[in-house]
Design a protein around this motif. Structure first.
Motif, PDB file in Angstrom:
ATOM      1  N   THR A   1      10.370   0.156   5.999  1.00 11.73           N
ATOM      2  CA  THR A   1      11.372   1.331   7.484  1.00 11.73           C
ATOM      3  C   THR A   1      12.801   0.901   6.994  1.00 11.73           C
ATOM      4  N   VAL A   2      13.433   2.192   6.173  1.00 15.00           N
ATOM      5  CA  VAL A   2      14.637   1.888   5.897  1.00 15.00           C
ATOM      6  C   VAL A   2      15.563   2.894   6.855  1.00 15.00           C
ATOM      7  N   ALA A   3      16.487   2.895   7.928  1.00 16.78           N
ATOM      8  CA  ALA A   3      17.209   3.230   8.569  1.00 16.78           C
ATOM      9  C   ALA A   3      18.574   4.859   7.989  1.00 16.78           C
ATOM     10  N   THR A   4      17.818   5.876   8.612  1.00 17.93           N
ATOM     11  CA  THR A   4      18.817   7.010   7.076  1.00 17.93           C
ATOM     12  C   THR A   4      20.103   6.833   8.093  1.00 17.93           C
ATOM     13  N   PRO A   5      21.080   6.959   8.033  1.00 20.14           N
ATOM     14  CA  PRO A   5      22.480   7.220   8.551  1.00 20.14           C
ATOM     15  C   PRO A   5      22.247   7.927   9.946  1.00 20.14           C
ATOM     16  N   ALA A   6      21.135   9.374   9.386  1.00 20.34           N
ATOM     17  CA  ALA A   6      21.166   9.995  10.848  1.00 20.34           C
ATOM     18  C   ALA A   6      20.430   9.778  11.500  1.00 20.34           C
ATOM     19  N   ALA A   7      19.471   8.692  11.782  1.00 22.47           N
ATOM     20  CA  ALA A   7      18.815   8.156  12.409  1.00 22.47           C
ATOM     21  C   ALA A   7      19.529   7.070  13.352  1.00 22.47           C
ATOM     22  N   ALA A   8      19.856   6.182  12.471  1.00 27.18           N
ATOM     23  CA  ALA A   8      21.221   5.898  12.715  1.00 27.18           C
ATOM     24  C   ALA A   8      21.932   6.172  14.076  1.00 27.18           C
ATOM     25  N   GLY A   9      22.332   7.188  13.699  1.00 29.96           N
ATOM     26  CA  GLY A   9      23.608   8.147  14.522  1.00 29.96           C
ATOM     27  C   GLY A   9      23.295   8.317  16.075  1.00 29.96           C
ATOM     28  N   SER A  10      21.816   8.834  15.368  1.00 34.12           N
ATOM     29  CA  SER A  10      21.429   9.247  16.379  1.00 34.12           C
ATOM     30  C   SER A  10      20.633   8.447  17.496  1.00 34.12           C
ATOM     31  N   ARG A  11      20.841   6.900  16.758  1.00 33.53           N
ATOM     32  CA  ARG A  11      19.768   6.501  18.247  1.00 33.53           C
ATOM     33  C   ARG A  11      21.601   6.288  19.068  1.00 33.53           C
ATOM     34  N   VAL A  12      22.802   5.921  18.072  1.00 31.26           N
ATOM     35  CA  VAL A  12      23.596   5.023  18.669  1.00 31.26           C
ATOM     36  C   VAL A  12      24.159   6.384  19.611  1.00 31.26           C
ATOM     37  N   ARG A  13      24.206   7.872  20.151  1.00 30.89           N
ATOM     38  CA  ARG A  13      24.240   8.620  20.638  1.00 30.89           C
ATOM     39  C   ARG A  13      23.810   8.511  21.637  1.00 30.89           C
ATOM     40  N   THR A  14      21.938   8.390  21.407  1.00 26.23           N
ATOM     41  CA  THR A  14      21.172   8.235  22.818  1.00 26.23           C
ATOM     42  C   THR A  14      21.130   7.224  23.472  1.00 26.23           C
ATOM     43  N   SER A  15      22.256   5.790  23.007  1.00 30.46           N
ATOM     44  CA  SER A  15      22.313   5.091  23.803  1.00 30.46           C
ATOM     45  C   SER A  15      23.607   5.224  24.653  1.00 30.46           C
ATOM     46  N   GLY A  16      24.280   5.690  23.779  1.00 27.52           N
ATOM     47  CA  GLY A  16      25.342   5.759  24.459  1.00 27.52           C
ATOM     48  C   GLY A  16      25.189   6.895  25.950  1.00 27.52           C
ATOM     49  N   THR A  17      23.851   7.658  25.778  1.00 27.60           N
ATOM     50  CA  THR A  17      24.198   9.255  26.504  1.00 27.60           C
ATOM     51  C   THR A  17      23.683   8.268  27.312  1.00 27.60           C
ATOM     52  N   ASP A  18      22.007   7.378  27.555  1.00 26.47           N
ATOM     53  CA  ASP A  18      21.695   6.593  27.800  1.00 26.47           C
ATOM     54  C   ASP A  18      23.160   5.309  29.050  1.00 26.47           C
ATOM     55  N   ARG A  19      23.544   4.819  28.431  1.00 32.86           N
ATOM     56  CA  ARG A  19      24.807   4.405  29.222  1.00 32.86           C
ATOM     57  C   ARG A  19      25.106   5.105  29.958  1.00 32.86           C
ATOM     58  N   ALA A  20      25.854   6.389  29.463  1.00 35.04           N
ATOM     59  CA  ALA A  20      26.281   7.179  30.966  1.00 35.04           C
ATOM     60  C   ALA A  20      26.065   7.987  31.936  1.00 35.04           C
ATOM     61  N   ILE A  21      24.774   7.902  31.776  1.00 37.12           N
ATOM     62  CA  ILE A  21      23.546   8.559  32.427  1.00 37.12           C
ATOM     63  C   ILE A  21      23.204   6.869  34.063  1.00 37.12           C
ATOM     64  N   ALA A  22      23.726   6.034  33.841  1.00 37.25           N
ATOM     65  CA  ALA A  22      23.326   4.795  34.240  1.00 37.25           C
ATOM     66  C   ALA A  22      24.390   4.378  34.444  1.00 37.25           C
ATOM     67  N   GLU A  23      25.487   5.282  34.015  1.00 39.55           N
ATOM     68  CA  GLU A  23      26.611   4.503  34.970  1.00 39.55           C
ATOM     69  C   GLU A  23      27.098   5.514  36.235  1.00 39.55           C
ATOM     70  N   ASN A  24      26.407   7.017  35.418  1.00 39.81           N
ATOM     71  CA  ASN A  24      27.210   7.630  36.424  1.00 39.81           C
ATOM     72  C   ASN A  24      26.368   7.784  37.960  1.00 39.81           C
ATOM     73  N   ARG A  25      24.509   7.100  37.558  1.00 39.22           N
ATOM     74  CA  ARG A  25      23.609   7.228  39.015  1.00 39.22           C
ATOM     75  C   ARG A  25      24.289   5.751  39.109  1.00 39.22           C
ATOM     76  N   LEU A  26      24.580   4.527  38.963  1.00 39.71           N
ATOM     77  CA  LEU A  26      25.641   3.883  39.495  1.00 39.71           C
ATOM     78  C   LEU A  26      26.729   4.035  40.189  1.00 39.71           C
TER      79      LEU A  26
END
Length: 319
Positions: A4-29
């Motif tokens: 299984t090789v992560a495509t650039p699009a999939a990697a970018g999606s994970r980065v955006r998801t991680s950034g979104t999750d971080r933003a949501i967690a920081e907003n909640r805090l």
């Protein structure tokens, strides 16, 4: 065997998801951290605001309490149809716009000095912030004395400028509208420019030195680095500084009360509210004025935020 090789699009999606999750967690805090302060502020301010809104619907004067009667929105109609209200609002807007604009320029210059200087940095920052530490009433009295006809130093020091006289024909700064407005704005600018410079200094410290050095290597002049690199990356800090100062300047009262007491048509919206409630005991009209002032401040804050169009997520480094 498959791999299984992560495509650039999939990697970018994970980065955006991680950034979104971080933003949501920081907003909640952030909401959890500010919740106690917000609750206390609501408890302290909610009742006076509701009471003011309630009283604004009545014809109510303390000298004749038995004459209290429900009039609905009549108080607001009386205020909005009175030329004095619009004149005082215009005075307030002029003081706010001129003061904040000059404070922004001078405050930015002070922030640049405090940010770049190496020798005696602590002493310079302390000396710049001294005016802001002085009580507004004290500084207003000081500037009233400075512009005094008989004893003030303004006429003596600046008599070489056109329109300023000393001696027998000394300039009376509080004898007409615009000179009195000028004196009020000078006292306001002197007092609150350090606050503006402090906020701008915080934003200036967030500008990447690598970006400035890269622009310098590319041949950008000092002005080009300022307008193309420094100011765009300080937009969030500039918005906060302008927002805080504009809202504070729109509620100006102390300087006017001490220096002119509203004479020469120098009343502000806050001073008009004070006269209606404290001097004339008109609780109904005064409450309506305070509600209108509150709504105007909310509208002003919304306009400033829309004007700057700051991407707060990008300013926090989340985009």
């Amino acid at each position: 065997m498959t791999s299984t090789v992560a495509t650039p699009a999939a990697a970018g999606s994970r980065v955006r998801t991680s950034g979104t999750d971080r933003a949501i967690a920081e907003n909640r805090l952030g909401r959890k951290l500010v919740a106690p302060a917000v609750i206390v502020m609501l408890i302290v301010t909610a009742w006076p605001m509701i009471q003011a809104l309630y009283l604004s619907l009545f014809r109510y004067r303390l000298t004749t309490p038995d004459d209290k009667a429900f009039v609905g929105l009549a108080n607001y109609g009386t205020i909005l149809s009175d030329s004095l209200f619009w004149k005082d609002t215009l005075n307030t807007v002029i003081i706010m716009v001129v003061s904040v604009a000059i404070e922004l320029v001078i405050g930015f210059a002070f922030a640049m000095v405090m940010h770049r200087i190496i020798f005696a940095r602590g002493a310079i920052r302390t000396s710049i912030l001294i005016p802001y530490g002085i009580i507004t009433v004290v500084s207003a009295f000081a500037w009233q004395f400075a512009f005094s006809v008989n004893n003030g130093f303004v006429n003596q020091w600046f008599a070489w400028l056109p329109g300023i006289n000393s001696g027998v024909d000394a300039t009376n700064w509080f004898g007409s509208h615009w000179p009195a407005m000028f004196a009020i704005m000078v006292s306001e600018i002197w007092k609150t420019t350090p606050f503006m410079s402090l906020l701008l200094l915080a934003g200036l410290s967030q500008v990447s030195e690598d970006m400035i050095e890269a622009a310098q290597v590319d041949g950008a002049t000092w002005w080009q680095r300022l307008w193309k690199v420094i100011i765009p990356n300080m937009r969030a800090a500039i918005m906060v500084a302008v927002l805080f100062r504009a809202l504070d300047a729109f509620r100006i009262f102390d300087n006017i009360y001490i220096m002119t007491k509203g004479a020469q048509d120098t009343e502000s919206s806050s001073f008009l509210t004070y006269r209606q409630v404290i001097e004339q005991f008109q609780l109904g009209l005064g409450s309506a004025l305070s509600v209108l002032l509150f709504l105007t401040v909310l509208l002003l804050a919304w306009l400033i935020v829309k004007l700057f169009r700051v991407d707060l997520a990008r300013a926090r480094g989340e985009a």
